[in-house]
Design a protein around this motif. Structure first.
Motif, mmCIF file in Angstrom:
data_model
loop_
_atom_site.group_PDB
_atom_site.id
_atom_site.type_symbol
_atom_site.label_atom_id
_atom_site.label_comp_id
_atom_site.label_asym_id
_atom_site.label_seq_id
_atom_site.Cartn_x
_atom_site.Cartn_y
_atom_site.Cartn_z
ATOM 1 N N MET A 183 59.461 -2.807 28.500
ATOM 2 C CA MET A 183 59.505 -4.231 28.202
ATOM 3 C C MET A 183 58.373 -4.958 28.919
ATOM 4 O O MET A 183 57.877 -4.509 29.952
ATOM 5 N N TYR A 184 57.972 -6.063 28.326
ATOM 6 C CA TYR A 184 57.013 -6.947 28.977
ATOM 7 C C TYR A 184 57.782 -7.996 29.749
ATOM 8 O O TYR A 184 58.638 -8.693 29.188
ATOM 9 N N ALA A 185 57.518 -8.108 31.030
ATOM 10 C CA ALA A 185 58.134 -9.135 31.866
ATOM 11 C C ALA A 185 57.029 -9.905 32.569
ATOM 12 O O ALA A 185 56.321 -9.352 33.409
ATOM 13 N N PRO A 186 56.832 -11.164 32.217
ATOM 14 C CA PRO A 186 55.788 -11.954 32.879
ATOM 15 C C PRO A 186 56.023 -12.037 34.391
ATOM 16 O O PRO A 186 57.126 -11.821 34.886
ATOM 17 N N HIS A 187 54.965 -12.357 35.102
ATOM 18 C CA HIS A 187 55.120 -12.599 36.535
ATOM 19 C C HIS A 187 56.140 -13.714 36.736
ATOM 20 O O HIS A 187 56.225 -14.651 35.932
ATOM 21 N N SER A 188 56.906 -13.604 37.806
ATOM 22 C CA SER A 188 58.037 -14.509 38.019
ATOM 23 C C SER A 188 57.979 -15.129 39.404
ATOM 24 O O SER A 188 57.109 -14.808 40.210
ATOM 25 N N TYR A 189 58.944 -15.999 39.670
ATOM 26 C CA TYR A 189 58.985 -16.651 40.977
ATOM 27 C C TYR A 189 60.409 -16.657 41.512
ATOM 28 O O TYR A 189 61.381 -16.466 40.776
ATOM 29 N N GLU A 195 49.946 -18.125 39.222
ATOM 30 C CA GLU A 195 50.095 -19.290 38.356
ATOM 31 C C GLU A 195 51.521 -19.823 38.327
ATOM 32 O O GLU A 195 51.755 -21.028 38.455
ATOM 33 N N ASP A 196 52.493 -18.916 38.127
ATOM 34 C CA ASP A 196 53.864 -19.416 38.098
ATOM 35 C C ASP A 196 54.322 -19.845 39.480
ATOM 36 O O ASP A 196 55.133 -20.764 39.627
ATOM 37 N N LEU A 200 43.757 -25.821 38.838
ATOM 38 C CA LEU A 200 42.959 -25.608 37.639
ATOM 39 C C LEU A 200 42.945 -24.117 37.358
ATOM 40 O O LEU A 200 43.156 -23.312 38.267
ATOM 41 N N THR A 201 42.686 -23.738 36.119
ATOM 42 C CA THR A 201 42.769 -22.324 35.783
ATOM 43 C C THR A 201 41.716 -21.911 34.766
ATOM 44 O O THR A 201 41.188 -22.752 34.022
ATOM 45 N N GLU A 202 41.413 -20.629 34.756
ATOM 46 C CA GLU A 202 40.665 -20.055 33.654
ATOM 47 C C GLU A 202 41.644 -19.855 32.498
ATOM 48 O O GLU A 202 42.840 -19.671 32.713
ATOM 49 N N PRO A 203 41.151 -19.872 31.252
ATOM 50 C CA PRO A 203 42.066 -19.778 30.105
ATOM 51 C C PRO A 203 42.475 -18.345 29.798
ATOM 52 O O PRO A 203 41.699 -17.411 29.942
ATOM 53 N N ALA A 220 58.336 -27.935 35.034
ATOM 54 C CA ALA A 220 59.352 -27.859 33.979
ATOM 55 C C ALA A 220 59.088 -26.672 33.053
ATOM 56 O O ALA A 220 60.019 -26.009 32.584
ATOM 57 N N ALA A 221 57.818 -26.381 32.801
ATOM 58 C CA ALA A 221 57.460 -25.317 31.866
ATOM 59 C C ALA A 221 57.855 -23.933 32.369
ATOM 60 O O ALA A 221 58.154 -23.041 31.572
ATOM 61 N N VAL A 222 57.832 -23.732 33.694
ATOM 62 C CA VAL A 222 58.158 -22.403 34.242
ATOM 63 C C VAL A 222 59.552 -22.363 34.860
ATOM 64 O O VAL A 222 59.889 -21.422 35.584
#
Length: 343
Positions: A151-157, A265-266, A276-279, A322-324
């Motif tokens: 499974m793909y699991a994004p980085h979390s917090y 990022e998260d 700020l971030t790279e895309p 709110a997004a994360v």
């Protein structure tokens, strides 16, 4: 359910991932037993003996130290009878120990943290596991060909760690960068016009060369030192801004381009830190409100605009948090346990 979880070895960002999975699994009632791989590895690497010349030398070459650190896991499995032996990263774990564990009746899980940069090495191990997790889906199909339950699991917090907090005296800055000083990141920041700004750099930045303008920005005595995640958040809470720069270093050039967000990022978004971030594909989907860093030559000017507009920064911070909101290790653990139930 009982899980024997194996610590990664390095005590930097992958240890934060390990801690997050421990807490996430326990939040769902899993009995988690922690195997102290990194402690045994540290002991093996620091064990010295005298050679024929009466000189103190390291007792074990690195590969033997790894085997020493992993050797007791068989008895741990026998004593604890886990439903799953879960390796977080497993940088130095070869296929043979994984096969041996499975031959003894235990299931093996691998949480990969270095996708896509090291997917060639990680794919070598995926076929020796029963269940896998990858942190970037770029090569997900290749992993599933070798281990169908991947499974793909994004980085979390961790909401108990990554959250807004007070400014800590002595940690204030205009720009704070915590992480590994890959040469590509060094080059970017050296090109950027950061003159007159209070910049704090922390983490492993051994790639800095003598005379680099960034050396005076380093806020620690040891360039090799890694920053504890709790301290990282204190630095974030005390800065006006940060920047997320993706590494350009990979095992092969075709493994550089990823899709998922990075671990910082998260954490930055959850802790209420403006950055700020790279895309990348994922951050443009999840965090479109976060401004782009752009090219190095114009980064200083863009950063100064945001520093001069605190109300605009605050709007970005609130929307990013709110997004994360749901990007927690506990939620990843729930997805993992649902997948594990298919074994």
């Amino acid at each position: 359910m009982r899980v024997l979880i194996v610590s990664p070895g390095p005590a930097y960002s992958v240890k934060d991932v390990y801690n997050g999975w421990v807490k996430g699994l326990r939040a769902y009632g899993v009995e988690v037993i922690e195997y102290p791989f990194e402690d045994r590895l540290w002991a093996a690497q620091h064990f010295h003996v005298k050679n024929d010349s009466e000189e103190w030398v390291q007792a074990f070459p690195f590969e033997m130290a790894v085997l020493y650190a992993l050797e007791p896991i068989g008895s741990w499995i026998y004593e604890t009878q886990p439903d799953l032996v879960l390796f977080v990263t497993g940088f130095w774990i070869k296929a043979a120990p994984l096969d041996l564990i499975r031959a003894r009746g235990a299931r093996v899980g691998l949480v990969f943290t270095e996708s896509p940069y090291e997917d060639d090495v990680q794919l070598e191990r995926a076929g020796h596991a029963d269940i896998c997790v990858v942190n970037d889906p770029t090569n997900l199909g290749q992993f599933q060909d070798l281990c169908p339950l991947t499974m793909y699991a994004p980085h979390s917090y961790d909401p108990e760690v990554h959250r807004p907090g007070p400014v800590v005296p002595g940690m204030e800055s205009d720009l704070c960068v915590v992480g590994t000083g890959f040469p590509s990141r060094v080059e970017y920041l050296e090109r950027a016009d950061l003159s007159g700004l209070d910049v704090a750099i922390l983490g492993n930045w051994t790639s800095l060369q003598p005379g680099s303008p960034l050396i005076e920005c380093v806020r620690q005595d040891d360039l090799e030192a890694c920053v504890d995640n709790h301290d990282t958040i204190r630095w974030y809470n005390s800065t006006h801004a940060s920047v997320n720069l993706y590494r350009r270093e990979a095992n092969r050039p075709d493994l550089v381009a990823g899709w998922s967000m990075g671990p910082r990022e998260d954490e930055l978004a959850a802790s209420g830190t403006f950055f700020l971030t790279e895309p990348r594909g994922e951050n443009r989907e999840v965090l479109p409100m976060v401004p782009l860093a752009g090219d190095a030559d114009g980064f200083g000017e863009r950063l100064r605009w945001w520093l001069d507009h605190p109300a605009a920064r605050e709007r970005v911070i609130l929307r990013a948090r709110a997004a994360v909101h749901d990007w927690t290790f506990a939620n990843r653990a729930a997805q993992f346990l649902e997948l594990f139930s298919k074994l």
